[in-house]
Design a protein around this motif. Structure first.
Motif: not given
Ligand code: MN3
Ligand code: MN3
Length: 289
Positions: A67, A98, A101, A162, A188, A192
């Protein structure tokens, strides 16, 4: 020099997906302060053993790295590649999220761990060859790639890379443990998913404009990149999960999400792993909202 400077006009859209995404992204805006992470302290101390706590440390630190890369480079580089002014505005919102996050993992760490331990965990990500490798591969594309290549890198990061980390909080919340940390992760993950869809959609528009040869060359490049990232991800997964016996389950989850990343990009899937092939605890964790 001097083209005409154009003010952004949201009343005349070139692509209605920009406005739809802007609205959706803002509707799901959130901050980590909203989630009572400290309610997980009792689970952390009583329901996890030290090996499991160290696993959480590592996956959260690895996710922080991804992130950070998205907030410092990905969102901005994909934003530079925008096809419309509205897309750029959407990318600004995405880039800020971001930073939210990457900020939120630190909220989790400061709730669960001491300052000294947190420093050790962050040091670990600087020394872990697999985390450093994937960050360098993606960063190189953000720095030197074409507009369409940047979109591929971003979607592979967000819709695929991720998930080696997301596995842990989803698996444990599937067993009823650490539900507030999982809540942050799910917020999150939801972002995403939207980012992957939006950037993937813009990638598909570019694909459609390519000649057959250009498209073939680009697709070969994309599959080769996925192969490179997947091989690294398998080694990272083994290092993190072998001791607890989760490696095969994580690999299934990685393949499932790699296919979803390819679908976002408008490319044919290669692993053919369905929902039923993924450990049901993880799918439970994914779907509890
Ligand atoms: Mn992110
Ligand atoms: Mn994102």
């Amino acid at each position: 020099m001097a083209e005409v400077f154009k003010s952004i006009d949201w009343n005349h859209l070139e692509d209605s997906v920009d406005l739809a995404t802007w609205d959706k992204a803002n509707k799901q805006f959130w901050l980590p302060e909203r989630v009572p992470i400290s309610k997980d302290l009792s689970d952390w101390n009583n329901k996890l053993n030290e090996k499991e706590r160290v696993l959480y440390d590592k996956v959260l630190a690895g996710l922080t790295m991804l992130d950070t890369l998205q907030s410092e480079q990905g969102g901005i580089q994909v934003g530079f590649a925008s096809r419309t002014q509205h897309e750029k505005a959407v990318m600004n919102q995405i880039t800020f999220m971001e930073s939210v996050h990457s900020r939120s993992y630190s909220s989790i760490f400061s709730t669960l761990r001491t300052a000294k331990r947190i420093s050790e965990i962050f040091k670990w990500t600087e020394e872990n060859e697999y985390i450093q490798y994937k960050a360098k591969v993606i960063e190189d594309i953000y720095q030197n790639g074409t507009d369409i290549q940047k979109r591929v890198a971003s979607v592979f990061l967000e819709s695929f890379l991720f998930y080696s980390g997301f596995f842990t909080p989803l698996y444990y919340v599937g067993m009823g443990k650490m539900s507030n940390v999982a809540e942050v992760i799910k917020l999150i993950l939801k972002d995403e998913a939207l980012h992957g869809q939006f950037i993937g959609y813009k990638h598909r528009l570019m694909l459609d404009e390519m000649s057959d040869e250009e498209r073939e060359e680009h697709e070969d490049w994309a599959y080769e990149l996925l192969d490179t990232l997947y091989k690294n991800e398998v080694k990272y997964t083994q290092e993190l999960y072998d001791e607890l016996g989760y490696t095969e389950d994580v690999k299934q989850f990685l393949k499932y999400n790699a296919d979803r990343a390819l679908m976002n990009l408008g490319l044919d899937t290669i692993f053919e792993v369905s929902r039923e092939d993924v450990n049901p605890l993880v799918m439970n964790g994914l779907s509890t909202e």
